[in-house]
Design a protein around this motif. Structure first.
Motif, PDB file in Angstrom:
ATOM      1  N   ALA A  59       0.777  -1.303  -0.097  1.00  0.00           N
ATOM      2  CA  ALA A  59       0.013  -0.200  -0.006  1.00  0.00           C
ATOM      3  C   ALA A  59       0.828   1.124   0.246  1.00  0.00           C
ATOM      4  O   ALA A  59       0.265   2.386   0.140  1.00  0.00           O
ATOM      5  N   HIS A  60       2.096   1.078  -0.182  1.00  0.00           N
ATOM      6  CA  HIS A  60       2.841   2.360  -0.468  1.00  0.00           C
ATOM      7  C   HIS A  60       4.507   1.890  -1.363  1.00  0.00           C
ATOM      8  O   HIS A  60       5.166   1.316  -0.966  1.00  0.00           O
ATOM      9  N   CYS A  61       4.185   2.277  -2.557  1.00  0.00           N
ATOM     10  CA  CYS A  61       5.323   2.177  -3.382  1.00  0.00           C
ATOM     11  C   CYS A  61       5.287   3.182  -4.399  1.00  0.00           C
ATOM     12  O   CYS A  61       4.263   3.579  -4.588  1.00  0.00           O
ATOM     13  N   HIS A  62       6.246   3.622  -5.084  1.00  0.00           N
ATOM     14  CA  HIS A  62       6.288   4.510  -6.032  1.00  0.00           C
ATOM     15  C   HIS A  62       6.668   4.088  -7.537  1.00  0.00           C
ATOM     16  O   HIS A  62       7.630   3.410  -7.526  1.00  0.00           O
ATOM     17  N   LEU A  63       5.827   4.222  -8.372  1.00  0.00           N
ATOM     18  CA  LEU A  63       6.264   3.525  -9.750  1.00  0.00           C
ATOM     19  C   LEU A  63       6.159   4.601 -10.727  1.00  0.00           C
ATOM     20  O   LEU A  63       5.015   5.422 -10.974  1.00  0.00           O
ATOM     21  N   PHE A 152      -5.400   9.923   0.363  1.00  0.00           N
ATOM     22  CA  PHE A 152      -4.037  10.629  -0.324  1.00  0.00           C
ATOM     23  C   PHE A 152      -3.206  11.012   0.637  1.00  0.00           C
ATOM     24  O   PHE A 152      -3.300  11.021   1.787  1.00  0.00           O
ATOM     25  N   LYS A 153      -1.930  11.317   0.013  1.00  0.00           N
ATOM     26  CA  LYS A 153      -0.690  11.363   0.803  1.00  0.00           C
ATOM     27  C   LYS A 153      -0.365  13.203   1.013  1.00  0.00           C
ATOM     28  O   LYS A 153      -0.592  13.816  -0.082  1.00  0.00           O
ATOM     29  N   ILE A 154      -0.088  13.581   2.033  1.00  0.00           N
ATOM     30  CA  ILE A 154       0.442  14.910   2.315  1.00  0.00           C
ATOM     31  C   ILE A 154       1.810  14.970   2.735  1.00  0.00           C
ATOM     32  O   ILE A 154       1.977  14.021   3.675  1.00  0.00           O
ATOM     33  N   VAL A 240       2.887   7.294   7.630  1.00  0.00           N
ATOM     34  CA  VAL A 240       3.696   6.453   6.919  1.00  0.00           C
ATOM     35  C   VAL A 240       5.041   6.616   7.209  1.00  0.00           C
ATOM     36  O   VAL A 240       5.663   7.261   8.150  1.00  0.00           O
ATOM     37  N   HIS A 241       5.908   5.281   6.880  1.00  0.00           N
ATOM     38  CA  HIS A 241       7.103   5.039   6.907  1.00  0.00           C
ATOM     39  C   HIS A 241       7.869   5.495   8.438  1.00  0.00           C
ATOM     40  O   HIS A 241       8.452   6.315   8.541  1.00  0.00           O
ATOM     41  N   VAL A 242       7.031   4.926   9.406  1.00  0.00           N
ATOM     42  CA  VAL A 242       7.415   5.417  10.879  1.00  0.00           C
ATOM     43  C   VAL A 242       8.854   4.885  11.012  1.00  0.00           C
ATOM     44  O   VAL A 242       9.343   3.438  10.969  1.00  0.00           O
ATOM     45  N   SER A 316       6.385  -1.350   1.547  1.00  0.00           N
ATOM     46  CA  SER A 316       7.589  -1.299   1.001  1.00  0.00           C
ATOM     47  C   SER A 316       8.378   0.068   0.854  1.00  0.00           C
ATOM     48  O   SER A 316       9.529   0.296   1.018  1.00  0.00           O
ATOM     49  N   ASP A 317       7.412   1.214   0.585  1.00  0.00           N
ATOM     50  CA  ASP A 317       7.741   2.420   0.277  1.00  0.00           C
ATOM     51  C   ASP A 317       8.877   2.345  -0.931  1.00  0.00           C
ATOM     52  O   ASP A 317       9.979   3.191  -0.847  1.00  0.00           O
ATOM     53  N   HIS A 318       8.615   1.268  -1.834  1.00  0.00           N
ATOM     54  CA  HIS A 318       9.673   1.091  -2.981  1.00  0.00           C
ATOM     55  C   HIS A 318       9.777   2.398  -3.579  1.00  0.00           C
ATOM     56  O   HIS A 318       8.892   2.984  -4.183  1.00  0.00           O
TER      57      HIS A 318
HETATM   58 ZN    ZN Z   1       7.058   6.740  -0.141  1.00  0.00          ZN
END
Ligand code: ZN
Ligand code: URP
Ligand code: ZN
Length: 475
Positions: A59-63, A152-154, A240-242, A316-318
């Motif tokens: 639920a968190h990756c960048h493509l 949505f992410k801020i 996110v990503h703590v 992953s925060d890929h």
């Molecule tokens: Zn990220």
């Protein structure tokens, strides 16, 4: 006798709640029956000695996210989803990012064009809101939420993305009205800017100083502020990503107050540390991500949070940038001061094996919790459950069959992403997915990707479970 398209026999099926010895009958891409001695399938898989788990939801990756001039993400929807599938993941949720001055709708449309015809597994979109104009707040965002873009992410940091507290409040109010989930990147931008300048003035610009420019204090302060803003508007958020203790303590405090604060962490905060940014030469750039990995004591805090339920989501925060690439970690072909190194580490394919081996294998979390963190709870968090994230009658047959004893030494050569390194090179893990099914079709078998490019479908998300407006009970 019942006829199935596919039967997975003799495996140990685990969900977030149960562990069962049973067969799984699949018809028309969905789980049709769970039981013992099911009737024949046109295809059969013998899963004796294997675990049959819901495919992961990352639920968190960048493509293929549009980058500033001169930078490029290494993975598009083809390579990213192939890599995810080969690591046991069957749904990804990357980000349609709004650039300042761009309409949110245009960002979403552009992202659909980037995904079209490329994905091998199903995908949904989060949005990134960087320019909350009146048009965005009043019209575009509410309409997009209704169309299935329900999260949505801020950002509280990064010059091109960061929002001030007033803007964050306006967005939280829209999320409350519409039932959307807000993901918050919590780091204090001004503290980072000031520290970065101090370090640069002292000539300290090597990759390892990235970690010095973003100490835990900057994450702690922003996490606390995000919690306060969420409390003021009375709307849940997800941090996110703590990365470690100080942010975790803020989240634990919020839980004690009864506030609806959800949290995500990632493999890099369990396995990497700030020492990994201090490699010979410029190699530390490979592990530059934000927040940065901390130290061993903080890894333990993150493990405790995974076991205790403080974290709901493990992603992953890929964020894929090639190391030896003028459009990647060496912008313009140069070994640049840390402030110019693109942030992020690759990890779509290694997310599940790392947590399985280090978590389940070492007794830090049990198998049900593993499934909850990696599949079921992210699916609930982002409105995809029960279609995704579980093995239940009527759910999509998104399944990863694991050999829990398979020993693997992670090498970048065996991974399917388009990045030229993995931060986990040489790590030994026990347990790896050997077959991945997406809607009943094999998309990866024994490390061989076999899903047709473009078969992946866009998923419009329902309202996130935790963000549904609370009902007032009157007796
Ligand atoms: Zn990220
Ligand atoms: O360093 C990171 N985490 N890069 C990806 C972008 C983000 O903030 O998640
Ligand atoms: Zn972030």
């Amino acid at each position: 006798m019942e006829q199935f398209d596919l039967v997975i026999r003799n495996g140990t099926v685990a969900t977030a709640a149960d562990i069962m010895q049973c067969d799984v009958g699949i018809r028309d891409g969905k789980v049709a029956m769970l039981g013992c001695d099911l009737g024949p399938g046109r295809t059969e898989i013998d899963a004796a000695g294997k675990l049959v788990l819901p495919g992961g939801v990352d639920a968190h990756c960048h493509l293929d996210q549009p980058m500033e001039e001169g930078l490029r993400m290494a993975d598009d929807f083809r390579s990213g989803t192939v890599s995810a599938a080969c690591g046991g993941t069957t749904t990804v949720i990357p980000f349609a990012a709004q650039a300042k001055g761009q309409s949110l709708r245009a960002a979403v449309d552009d992202y659909h064009r980037r995904a079209a015809g490329k994905a091998v597994i199903d995908y949904a979109f989060h949005m990134i809101v960087s320019d909350p104009t009146e048009q965005v707040l009043k019209h575009e965002l509410p309409q997009l939420v209704r169309e299935g873009y329900t999260s949505f992410k801020i950002y509280m940091t990064y010059d091109d993305l960061k929002l001030n507290d007033r803007q964050i409040l306006e967005l939280l109010a829209v999320a409350r009205r519409e039932g959307a989930m807000v993901m918050v990147h919590a780091e204090n931008a001004d503290c980072i800017g000031w520290l970065t300048e101090q370090l640069e003035q002292a000539g300290l610009t090597a990759p390892k100083y990235h970690a010095s420019s973003r100490p835990m204090l900057v994450e702690r302060e922003a996490t606390h502020r995000a919690i306060a803003l969420s409390e003021l508007v009375d709307v849940p958020i997800l941090i996110v990503h703590v990365s470690g203790k100080e942010a975790i303590e803020q989240i634990r405090w919020a839980h004690g107050q009864g506030l609806r604060i959800y949290a995500e962490t990632c493999p890099q905060y369990l396995v990497l540390s700030a020492d990994d940014l201090d490699q010979p030469g410029y190699h530390g750039a490979k592990c530059v991500c934000s927040p940065p990995p901390r130290d061993k004591a903080n890894q333990q805090y993150v493990w405790d949070g995974l076991a205790s339920g403080l974290f709901t989501v493990f992603s992953s925060d890929h964020a894929p940038f090639r190391y030896d690439d003028p459009e990647g970690k060496k912008p313009g072909g140069q070994e640049v001061p840390f402030r110019y190194i693109p942030n992020g580490t690759p990890g779509l394919e290694t997310r599940l094996p790392l947590l399985f081996s280090e978590g389940v294998g070492r007794g830090r979390i049990d198998l049900n919790r593993f499934v909850a963190l990696t599949a079921t709870d992210p699916a609930k968090m982002y409105g995809l459950y029960p279609r995704k994230g579980t093995i239940a009658i009527g759910s999509d047959a998104d399944i990863a069959i694991w050999d829990p004893h398979k020993q693997v030494t992670i090498r970048n050569d065996m991974l399917h992403h388009d990045v030229d390194y993995t931060p986990y090179e040489g790590m030994q893990v026990t347990g790896w997915p050997v077959i991945t099914l997406s809607r009943g079709e094999i998309v990866c078998s024994d490390g061989q990707a076999c899903g047709a490019v473009g078969r992946g479908q866009f998923l419009a998300c329902g309202l996130p479970d935790p963000a549904r407006p609370r009902k007032v009970v009157v007796d």
